[in-house]
Design a protein around this motif. Structure first.
Motif, PDB file in Angstrom:
ATOM      1  N   LEU A   1       0.553  -1.305   0.134  1.00  0.00           N
ATOM      2  CA  LEU A   1       0.220   0.339  -0.079  1.00  0.00           C
ATOM      3  C   LEU A   1       0.737   1.189  -0.183  1.00  0.00           C
ATOM      4  O   LEU A   1       1.903   0.911   0.541  1.00  0.00           O
TER       5      LEU A   1
ATOM      6  N   LYS B   1      -5.394   4.420   6.322  1.00  0.00           N
ATOM      7  CA  LYS B   1      -5.322   3.130   5.312  1.00  0.00           C
ATOM      8  C   LYS B   1      -4.431   2.377   6.261  1.00  0.00           C
ATOM      9  O   LYS B   1      -3.327   2.138   6.364  1.00  0.00           O
TER      10      LYS B   1
ATOM     11  N   TYR C   1     -11.783   1.093   3.812  1.00  0.00           N
ATOM     12  CA  TYR C   1     -13.152   1.263   2.705  1.00  0.00           C
ATOM     13  C   TYR C   1     -11.586   1.365   1.892  1.00  0.00           C
ATOM     14  O   TYR C   1     -10.996   3.019   1.342  1.00  0.00           O
ATOM     15  N   GLY C   2     -11.578   0.986   1.154  1.00  0.00           N
ATOM     16  CA  GLY C   2     -10.979   2.170  -0.533  1.00  0.00           C
ATOM     17  C   GLY C   2      -9.463   0.560  -0.635  1.00  0.00           C
ATOM     18  O   GLY C   2      -8.035   0.686  -1.093  1.00  0.00           O
TER      19      GLY C   2
ATOM     20  N   ARG D   1      -7.945  -1.760  -0.264  1.00  0.00           N
ATOM     21  CA  ARG D   1      -6.982  -3.219  -1.629  1.00  0.00           C
ATOM     22  C   ARG D   1      -6.846  -2.425  -2.265  1.00  0.00           C
ATOM     23  O   ARG D   1      -6.702  -3.290  -3.631  1.00  0.00           O
ATOM     24  N   TYR D   2      -7.539  -1.460  -2.847  1.00  0.00           N
ATOM     25  CA  TYR D   2      -8.063  -0.498  -3.887  1.00  0.00           C
ATOM     26  C   TYR D   2      -6.372   0.695  -3.781  1.00  0.00           C
ATOM     27  O   TYR D   2      -6.267   1.335  -4.817  1.00  0.00           O
ATOM     28  N   ASP D   3      -5.364   0.539  -2.790  1.00  0.00           N
ATOM     29  CA  ASP D   3      -4.986   1.666  -2.495  1.00  0.00           C
ATOM     30  C   ASP D   3      -5.232   2.674  -2.101  1.00  0.00           C
ATOM     31  O   ASP D   3      -4.886   4.157  -2.401  1.00  0.00           O
ATOM     32  N   LYS D   4      -6.663   2.618  -1.719  1.00  0.00           N
ATOM     33  CA  LYS D   4      -7.431   4.359  -1.732  1.00  0.00           C
ATOM     34  C   LYS D   4      -7.682   4.999   0.186  1.00  0.00           C
ATOM     35  O   LYS D   4      -7.388   3.930   0.691  1.00  0.00           O
TER      36      LYS D   4
ATOM     37  N   GLU E   1      -9.386   6.662   3.680  1.00  0.00           N
ATOM     38  CA  GLU E   1     -10.456   6.430   4.202  1.00  0.00           C
ATOM     39  C   GLU E   1     -10.718   8.300   4.661  1.00  0.00           C
ATOM     40  O   GLU E   1      -9.540   8.113   5.558  1.00  0.00           O
TER      41      GLU E   1
ATOM     42  N   TRP F   1     -12.294   4.938   0.098  1.00  0.00           N
ATOM     43  CA  TRP F   1     -11.974   4.694  -1.607  1.00  0.00           C
ATOM     44  C   TRP F   1     -12.121   6.103  -2.563  1.00  0.00           C
ATOM     45  O   TRP F   1     -11.742   6.413  -3.618  1.00  0.00           O
TER      46      TRP F   1
ATOM     47  N   THR G   1      -9.005   8.811  -3.923  1.00  0.00           N
ATOM     48  CA  THR G   1      -7.824   9.455  -4.197  1.00  0.00           C
ATOM     49  C   THR G   1      -6.756  10.254  -2.901  1.00  0.00           C
ATOM     50  O   THR G   1      -7.941  11.245  -2.374  1.00  0.00           O
TER      51      THR G   1
END
Length: 176
Positions: free
Chosen positions: A82, A119, A124-125, A127-130, A132, A154, A156
């Protein structure tokens, strides 16, 4: 929301990294579409630190009994890869700390609001490197027109900064 002590339910949630999957309350909260335990855990850790006597407790994860030291390793392993550096264009005032196997940025805004950006493997997010995010006032989570739920996930880096800009300009009457 005021928190007074670590309850067994809160400790169990903390041990799961605030991941709702597998929680005994998951079906109950599914009908309400929101679980407030994650925001409660954030407040409990901020006010009291980790649950008491946590070093002596064990828990089950993937059908194995694990200690809290094992959990820390699992969380760190899950957070590998991450991006834990939040890249922002403006020079914001913040505190950075390790947070449940990941990272937390706590932004202190001039209007008295605090914005927590995390993170880790349970956020939340992640897993997609986003990221919270949640907004707080006097250490209590508040809802705003930007964050109608307790947390917003989620995101950026650019979306986090956009929300920071808007929250820094927010007026008291716009919050619940």
């Amino acid at each position: 929301m005021e928190v007074r002590r670590w309850t067994e339910s809160a400790i169990n949630c903390w041990k799961r990294g605030a991941v709702c999957e597998g929680c005994i309350y998951n079906n109950f909260f599914a009908s309400q579409k929101t679980c407030k335990m994650k925001s409660t855990i954030i407040l409990l850790v901020k006010k009291f630190g980790p649950p008491p006597d946590e070093k002596e407790k064990t828990f089950i994860m993937e059908d194995k009994m694990l200690t809290t030291c094992d959990l820390k390793r699992v969380m760190e392993k899950a957070s590998e890869g991450l991006t834990l550096d939040l890249k922002l264009t403006k020079d914001w005032k913040f505190e950075r700390e390790n947070w449940l196997g990941g990272i937390r940025y706590l932004f202190i805004l001039p209007n008295g609001y605090e914005v927590s950006v995390i993170k880790n493997f349970g956020s939340y997010g992640a897993r997609y490197d986003k990221w919270e995010l949640c907004v707080m006032k006097n250490s209590e989570i508040v809802k705003t027109f930007l964050t109608p739920k307790e947390v917003k996930g989620w995101l950026t880096d650019a979306e986090v900064e956009e929300i920071l800009e808007k929250i820094s300009k927010i007026q008291e009457e716009l919050c619940q």
